[in-house]
Each structure stands twice: as structure tokens, then as C-alpha cells.
Design an enzyme around this catalytic site. Structure first.
Site, PDB file in Angstrom:
ATOM      1  N   SER A  56       0.831  -1.202   0.000  1.00 49.40           N
ATOM      2  CA  SER A  56       0.000   0.000   0.000  1.00 49.40           C
ATOM      3  C   SER A  56       0.875   1.266   0.000  1.00 49.40           C
ATOM      4  O   SER A  56       1.595   1.503  -0.976  1.00 49.40           O
ATOM      5  CB  SER A  56      -0.969  -0.028   1.180  1.00 49.40           C
ATOM      6  OG  SER A  56      -1.948   0.970   1.061  1.00 49.40           O
ATOM      7  N   SER A  57       0.861   2.072   1.070  1.00 47.75           N
ATOM      8  CA  SER A  57       1.760   3.224   1.128  1.00 47.75           C
ATOM      9  C   SER A  57       3.204   2.769   0.950  1.00 47.75           C
ATOM     10  O   SER A  57       4.020   3.448   0.309  1.00 47.75           O
ATOM     11  CB  SER A  57       1.594   3.956   2.459  1.00 47.75           C
ATOM     12  OG  SER A  57       2.503   5.023   2.580  1.00 47.75           O
TER      13      SER A  57
END
Length: 300
Positions: free
Chosen positions: A137-138
Site C-alpha cells: 500500500s503506502s
């Protein structure tokens, strides 16, 4: 972003590796941003050893990601060093929106992570020629940023449910704002470019670089409602252009049912320059495939 329970067990550097837990490196001061550096170094390590940087997602932490993913047992078996950067932001996200982070030596989170690698080479016997990065994700967004801005540091990356390098840019965003800049258009899969436009973005972040580019492995679920699925094709377009690859081959139900493997150019899943995995019906995020990461990195 998914919410995880934070789990932390600290050990002294002198006993690091006696159990599977990470420790914060208090001696790391080489920002420029105030990310925390956590490491796992197996007791049995032959220097110079490979380094894997594993980057957590929003609302996560280095401690939680070290147990959520399962690289530590593999580090014991195969003798590599793990670095877990820890976000400084209140929401646990990394800055991938500012020019500082997107640019080589620009003064953002990406430069701090690159400096962690240099610290591990100097202090733990890491191999500067076998350094890799992965994240969710991030952390996957930052993985793309790291291989884009620091191709001189990393040899390969594996990104789980991220977005293209530069897609999350927000005008006016700074490296130290909390929370970091956020691009709804990118997250929603509404930012599309040609392969060359994406490639030009990557090249613009380190314009003086003329050396080889890192190999890339990309994972994304078709039912991702956080960083939407169109980002998968945009990432594949981007890295195929950066790596100068024009041909691809798809294989269904690989490495498991419902996943479609795409290999660009020559080679196998472990040796090709660009490999993608589209996971049918999988949301945010695709589960980490640790052994496949190691195979792609040439560690196992």
C-alpha cells in the site's frame, strides 16, 4: 487503509537475531526526515549480506509489518538483513506526494530510507550490490518511488497494491507535513498516462542517471477499492517503458488460482526484468508472497 494491531518486542543489538523481533537503531541520525529505522539481523550472517527494505502501509508501523509479513524466518534461513522504516506521520503513511521525496537526494522520506541502506552497509555488513525494496500500500507506493529515485541503490523492487511512481504528486506538498499529501484522483485510478509519459516522470526524478534500472515485480487485486485496480496497468506501462520492454506474455492461474502472471521481455518469473500479478477478486491488499520476492531478488 487496513488497520493493524501494533506489536513490538525489542532486543539489544548484542542479542539481535536470538529471537524473531526487530530493534530500533538509535544510532541512525541521517535523516533528512525523522523516520525511525528498525532492523533484523540474523545471528548467522556472512558479510557482505543482501539487504531487503520492507516498508509498511498507512495506519501501520515497522513493528507490526515485521510480524504481518514473514520475512524474518527467511532471513534466518538465507542470511539477509532486513530494514523496516517507520513512518513519522500520525496516520502511519509515507510521503510520496512531495517533490522532495520523489527526487533523488531531494530531502524527503525516500532519501532517509536510502540513507538507512547506507547505514546497514557500513554497520551490519550489508552488500551494497544486493539491496532490494518491497512494501504494501503506502509502502508499495514508496517502493516505486525508491526504485525510481534511487536506481543506484536498489537492484529490484516488489510492490504490493501501490500506484505508479509520481502518480501521487500533490502540488505544494512538503516532505514534513502531517499527514502527507494525498491524491484522490490517483488513489481512485483516474490518473492515466502513456507508457512514455510515465517513464519520463521516472527519468525526471534523477535526470543525471544513466546506469541500469532496477527490475520490478508488481502485485495488484482487481477488487482493490483503496488504490484502485487501474493503477496496476499504469504501473506496468511505466516500468515497461523505463526498462525498455515491448513484449509480454500472460499465464493464467499463476502462481495460484485466480492470479494472472505477466512477464515482460525475456526470462522467467524469477529472472525477468518486469513481472506482474493481477489477482482476480482480491481487494486491498494482495497478500505478501515472501518466497517469490526472494526468488525474484535472487536470494533464494
Amino acid at each position: 487503509m487496513q488497520l493493524l494491531t501494533t506489536f513490538a518486542t525489542f532486543v539489544a543489538l548484542g542479542t539481535l537475531g536470538s529471537c524473531q523481533s526487530i530493534t530500533k537503531v538509535s544510532g541512525f541520525k541521517d535523516g533528512p526526515t525523522s523516520l525511525g529505522m528498525y532492523v533484523y539481523v540474523p545471528k548467522k550472517l556472512t558479510a557482505p549480506a543482501p539487504i531487503i527494505v520492507a516498508i509498511h502501509h498507512c495506519q501501520g508501523s515497522a513493528q507490526a509489518y515485521s510480524t504481518e509479513s514473514h520475512y524474518m524466518p527467511l532471513a534466518d534461513s538465507h542470511g539477509f538483513i532486513l530494514i523496516y522504516p517507520n513512518s513519522r506521520s500520525s496516520g502511519g503513511c509515507f510521503d510520496v506526494a512531495s517533490t522532495a521525496s520523489l527526487s533523488h537526494n531531494g530531502g524527503g522520506d525516500s532519501q532517509t530510507i536510502a540513507n538507512m541502506v547506507k547505514y546497514a552497509v557500513a554497520n551490519y555488513g550489508g552488500d551494497a550490490n544486493r539491496t532490494f525494496v518491497t512494501g504494501t500500500s503506502s509502502g508499495a507506493m514508496m517502493t516505486n518511488v525508491m526504485v525510481g529515485a534511487y536506481p543506484d541503490v536498489f537492484k529490484a523492487g516488489s510492490a504490493y497494491s501501490g500506484v505508479p511512481d509520481g502518480c501521487f504528486f500533490v502540488s505544494g506538498a512538503t516532505a514534513t507535513q502531517d499527514p502527507p499529501g494525498w491524491s484522490n484522483a490517483c488513489a481512485n485510478g483516474q490518473v492515466t498516462k502513456t507508457a512514455e509519459e510515465w517513464g519520463n516522470l521516472v527519468r525526471s526524478y534523477y535526470p543525471d542517471y544513466t546506469g541500469p534500472r532496477p527490475r520490478m515485480q508488481i502485485w495488484h487485486g482487481t477488487s482493490d477499492n483503496t488504490l484502485h485496480y487501474p493503477n496496476y496497468q499504469e504501473m506496468m506501462k511505466q516500468w515497461s517503458n523505463v526498462l525498455k520492454l515491448t513484449t509480454s506474455k500472460n499465464t493464467a492461474n499463476t502462481p495460484q488460482s485466480g492470479y494472472t502472471q505477466t512477464i515482460y521481455g525475456d526470462g522467467t518469473a524469477a529472472t525477468a526484468e518486469l513481472v506482474g500479478y493481477s489477482a482476480q477478486g482480491v481487494g486491498h491488499t494482495v497478500p505478501v508472497h515472501e518466497s517469490m520476492d526472494l526468488a525474484f531478488f535472487g536470494i533464494a
